[in-house]
Design a protein around this motif. Structure first.
Motif, PDB file in Angstrom:
ATOM      1  N   CYS A 136       0.860  -1.192   0.000  1.00 24.19           N
ATOM      2  CA  CYS A 136       0.000   0.000   0.000  1.00 24.19           C
ATOM      3  C   CYS A 136       0.898   1.245   0.000  1.00 24.19           C
ATOM      4  O   CYS A 136       1.980   1.202   0.595  1.00 24.19           O
ATOM      5  CB  CYS A 136      -0.871  -0.039   1.244  1.00 24.19           C
ATOM      6  SG  CYS A 136      -1.950   1.363   1.425  1.00 24.19           S
ATOM      7  N   CYS A 138       0.882   3.592   1.857  1.00 20.95           N
ATOM      8  CA  CYS A 138       1.210   3.986   3.244  1.00 20.95           C
ATOM      9  C   CYS A 138       2.395   3.183   3.771  1.00 20.95           C
ATOM     10  O   CYS A 138       2.907   3.462   4.851  1.00 20.95           O
ATOM     11  CB  CYS A 138      -0.001   3.797   4.156  1.00 20.95           C
ATOM     12  SG  CYS A 138      -0.342   2.087   4.576  1.00 20.95           S
ATOM     13  N   HIS A 146      -6.682  -4.583   5.059  1.00 20.97           N
ATOM     14  CA  HIS A 146      -5.950  -3.326   5.178  1.00 20.97           C
ATOM     15  C   HIS A 146      -6.646  -2.231   4.366  1.00 20.97           C
ATOM     16  O   HIS A 146      -6.819  -1.105   4.851  1.00 20.97           O
ATOM     17  CB  HIS A 146      -4.501  -3.500   4.705  1.00 20.97           C
ATOM     18  CG  HIS A 146      -3.742  -2.217   4.696  1.00 20.97           C
ATOM     19  ND1 HIS A 146      -3.229  -1.657   5.846  1.00 20.97           N
ATOM     20  CD2 HIS A 146      -3.472  -1.335   3.691  1.00 20.97           C
ATOM     21  CE1 HIS A 146      -2.664  -0.506   5.543  1.00 20.97           C
ATOM     22  NE2 HIS A 146      -2.796  -0.287   4.248  1.00 20.97           N
ATOM     23  N   CYS A 150      -7.422   1.451   5.771  1.00 20.75           N
ATOM     24  CA  CYS A 150      -6.278   2.353   5.551  1.00 20.75           C
ATOM     25  C   CYS A 150      -6.767   3.776   5.245  1.00 20.75           C
ATOM     26  O   CYS A 150      -7.545   3.982   4.319  1.00 20.75           O
ATOM     27  CB  CYS A 150      -5.432   1.837   4.394  1.00 20.75           C
ATOM     28  SG  CYS A 150      -4.098   2.969   3.988  1.00 20.75           S
ATOM     29  N   THR A 152      -5.132   6.286   4.041  1.00 23.90           N
ATOM     30  CA  THR A 152      -4.513   6.941   2.885  1.00 23.90           C
ATOM     31  C   THR A 152      -5.538   7.006   1.741  1.00 23.90           C
ATOM     32  O   THR A 152      -6.111   5.981   1.364  1.00 23.90           O
ATOM     33  CB  THR A 152      -3.253   6.156   2.419  1.00 23.90           C
ATOM     34  OG1 THR A 152      -2.490   5.857   3.563  1.00 23.90           O
ATOM     35  CG2 THR A 152      -2.438   6.937   1.419  1.00 23.90           C
TER      36      THR A 152
HETATM   37 ZN   LIG Z   1      -2.348   1.594   3.562  1.00 26.24          ZN
END
Ligand SMILES: [Zn+2]
Length: 348
Positions: A136, A138, A146, A150, A152
């Protein structure tokens, strides 16, 4: 999996019947047609009682089928792995399978494109969707769980706001004094018994309305939470306890302040991103559907079904966006736009 898919969606399947298992259909058809056949054989012209007899026969067959499906489902689910059992349990929740049984009406938003449909099936059964990135943006390892949490790219917030806006729009139709993101009154030294109750100056909830649970002046505050029941910290927790825990958390944070300072009631709206909801949320949905059906003179059953479908698609679309949405270098002002801003400023 084939046996699971043969089950109806409300029991965690896909409703793709296995033709080999349909051994009783001819018998059922004969039983339903029998009252009409007898009249024809006896050359009777009076057909008054025929529809009533046929309807009662249909109801009894439906009942038999339900019982058979239930025992079939118990046997099938017993053979599944622990992970799949949990996915099926989540899929069996009220409202979690609406997207599979809804008529695909575009004007109501009840449609999915083919990739979204495949992703939705993967989310339903805990399968790994194809063509996902390994990492990812991030920095964490990318996985379905996730992607659903997440921050982001801001997708979990979009999912929350989508549900909040849907309810705000519907509440505007049936209640008055509807506020989106109302700020609570500032405190003047009030002390709360529960230590977790927020005393934040700028505390704000998602929606406030008047006249939802009672009279015109009775005010209610709502706060929405959409969570992923398959997140690693929740995986070992039973699903009913998960909803209860989320509900209690929200209540501990806001209920006392809203009851004592705002003199209003508080209803937390807790939804799983798989489509299920907490007990209080279910009562909220029923009340909302009953108010909407009263206002629009529609059947309650039609309205609650429509509401559940609308919610199911809103959650599903948001989850697919969490899974597939672009996360890299989002929300940064582009170089070209910076040039444009500088030019505008110099002109001023
Ligand atoms: Zn992420």
């Amino acid at each position: 999996m084939r046996r699971l898919f043969a089950l109806p969606p409300r029991l965690g399947g896909l409703g793709i019947v296995d033709p080999h298992s349909l051994t009783c259909e001819l018998e059922y058809s004969k039983l339903i047609c029998a009252p009409l056949v007898n009249r024809i054989v006896q050359q009777e012209t009076n057909l008054d009682n025929v529809p009533t007899k046929q309807n009662s026969m249909k109801a009894s067959i439906r009942q038999q089928k339900h019982l058979a499906q239930k025992s079939h489902s118990e046997i099938t689910v017993n053979d599944l792995s622990v992970e799949l059992k949990r996915s099926v349990e989540l899929a069996c929740e009220k409202g979690a399978s609406c997207w599979l049984t809804a008529i695909p009406l575009e004007q109501h938003g009840f449609t999915l494109h083919k990739s979204a449909f495949r992703d939705a099936l993967c989310l339903r059964y805990g399968w790994h969707p194809s063509n996902l990135p390994d990492i990812c943006p991030c920095g964490s390892k990318f996985s379905v769980d996730h992607s659903l949490s997440c921050p982001t790219g801001g997708y979990p917030s979009i999912r929350h706001n989508e549900v909040r806006d849907l309810f705000t729009n519907l509440l505007t139709e049936v209640c008055h004094d509807v506020h989106k993101e109302p700020v609570l009154q500032p405190l003047n030294g009030e002390v709360f018994q529960k230590r977790c109750t927020t005393s934040d100056e700028n505390a704000r909830l998602d929606i406030a309305v008047s006249g939802f649970w009672g009279g015109h002046f009775q005010r209610t505050f709502f706060d929405v939470r959409v969570f992923n029941p398959n997140a690693s910290s929740y995986k070992s927790v039973q699903i009913p306890s998960l909803y209860k825990r989320q509900e209690q958390e929200k209540k501990r944070r806001y209920e006392e302040r809203i009851n004592n300072v705002e003199l209003s009631s508080f209803t937390p709206i807790i939804l799983a991103c798989t489509g299920g909801c907490s007990k209080l949320t279910s009562i909220f949905l029923k009340r909302l559907a009953s108010l909407l059906s009263e206002k629009h003179h529609t059947e309650y059953s039609t309205t609650i079904n429509w509401l559940r479908c609308r919610l199911s698609f809103a959650l599903l679309r948001a989850c697919v966006m969490c899974l597939r949405g672009c996360r890299s270098k989002l929300h940064r002002t582009s170089r070209d736009f910076n040039v444009l801003l500088e030019a505008a400023e110099s002109r001023l």
